[in-house]
Write an enzyme that holds these catalytic residues in place. Sequence first.
Site, PDB file in Angstrom:
ATOM      1  N   CYS A   1       6.310  -0.121   7.413  1.00 15.65           N
ATOM      2  CA  CYS A   1       5.735   0.711   6.596  1.00 15.65           C
ATOM      3  C   CYS A   1       6.882   1.610   5.774  1.00 15.65           C
ATOM      4  CB  CYS A   1       5.444   2.159   7.488  1.00 15.65           C
ATOM      5  SG  CYS A   1       4.863   3.663   6.622  1.00 15.65           S
ATOM      6  N   LEU A   2       6.578   1.825   4.573  1.00 15.42           N
ATOM      7  CA  LEU A   2       7.840   2.293   3.569  1.00 15.42           C
ATOM      8  C   LEU A   2       8.342   3.485   4.289  1.00 15.42           C
ATOM      9  CD1 LEU A   2       6.001   1.569   0.115  1.00 15.42           C
ATOM     10  CD2 LEU A   2       7.688   0.216   1.342  1.00 15.42           C
TER      11      LEU A   2
ATOM     12  N   HIS B   1      -4.524   0.716   7.258  1.00 15.82           N
ATOM     13  CA  HIS B   1      -3.056   1.382   7.514  1.00 15.82           C
ATOM     14  C   HIS B   1      -2.752   2.626   6.616  1.00 15.82           C
ATOM     15  CE1 HIS B   1       1.504   1.288   8.103  1.00 15.82           C
ATOM     16  NE2 HIS B   1       1.265   1.853   7.110  1.00 15.82           N
ATOM     17  N   GLU B   2      -3.289   2.610   5.462  1.00 15.71           N
ATOM     18  CA  GLU B   2      -3.101   3.536   4.382  1.00 15.71           C
ATOM     19  C   GLU B   2      -4.261   4.740   4.691  1.00 15.71           C
ATOM     20  OE1 GLU B   2      -0.566   3.444   2.889  1.00 15.71           O
ATOM     21  OE2 GLU B   2      -0.095   1.498   3.066  1.00 15.71           O
TER      22      GLU B   2
ATOM     23  N   HIS C   1      -2.635   6.984   7.110  1.00 11.27           N
ATOM     24  CA  HIS C   1      -1.932   7.807   6.546  1.00 11.27           C
ATOM     25  C   HIS C   1      -2.512   9.106   6.211  1.00 11.27           C
ATOM     26  CE1 HIS C   1       2.483   6.293   6.757  1.00 11.27           C
ATOM     27  NE2 HIS C   1       1.556   5.140   6.067  1.00 11.27           N
TER      28      HIS C   1
ATOM     29  N   GLY D   1       0.808  -1.035  -0.011  1.00 10.76           N
ATOM     30  CA  GLY D   1      -0.267  -0.019   0.045  1.00 10.76           C
ATOM     31  C   GLY D   1       0.894   1.126  -0.025  1.00 10.76           C
TER      32      GLY D   1
ATOM     33  N   GLN E   1       2.914   9.925   1.726  1.00  8.21           N
ATOM     34  CA  GLN E   1       4.219   8.930   1.650  1.00  8.21           C
ATOM     35  C   GLN E   1       5.207   9.390   0.497  1.00  8.21           C
ATOM     36  OE1 GLN E   1       2.391   5.007   2.440  1.00  8.21           O
ATOM     37  NE2 GLN E   1       4.232   4.852   3.390  1.00  8.21           N
TER      38      GLN E   1
END
Length: 161
Positions: free
Chosen positions: A90-91, A132-133, A136, A46, A51
């Site tokens: 997480c990226l 999660h996304e 963000h 995702g 991000q």
Amino acid sequence: MAIRKIVMYPADILETKCSKVEVFDKKLVKLLNDMYDTMIEFDGVGLAAPQIGIDKQIAIVDIGDENGTIELINPEIIETSGEQSGPEGCLSFPNLYGEVSRPYKVKVKAQDRKGKLFTFEAEEFMARAIQHEIDHLNGILFTSKVSRYLTEEELEGVEGQ
């Protein structure tokens, strides 16, 4: 299409509630395509617009199942049920993983790349990735929900990492 640079923590945009998408045009389509390429390049499941430094309510999720890539624009969780706990990464936090509890099932209302409203239901890992996304987009980081951090050894053999 292009690979965008991932914004790393700490960065203000990662903790900012993003603004709604008002214009559905070719620039949005290009952004969504770039987000997909970036997510794949960095081996994510995702990616949210903040991000990559974009203050917009846009997220994509692709956990590699039959649903394919789900694009969520101006998403809103309208229903949740159950509970699950599992590892998340997480990226924007390379090599950091933690145990997080979230609802097992979610129902989401969002818009697609053309602005058309749709609802989508997900459970298990897909529900976790979507939540999660969406977090963000509201400036909420998974680190604020971690019950305990995980070591590399604990992650070996865990799917979705």
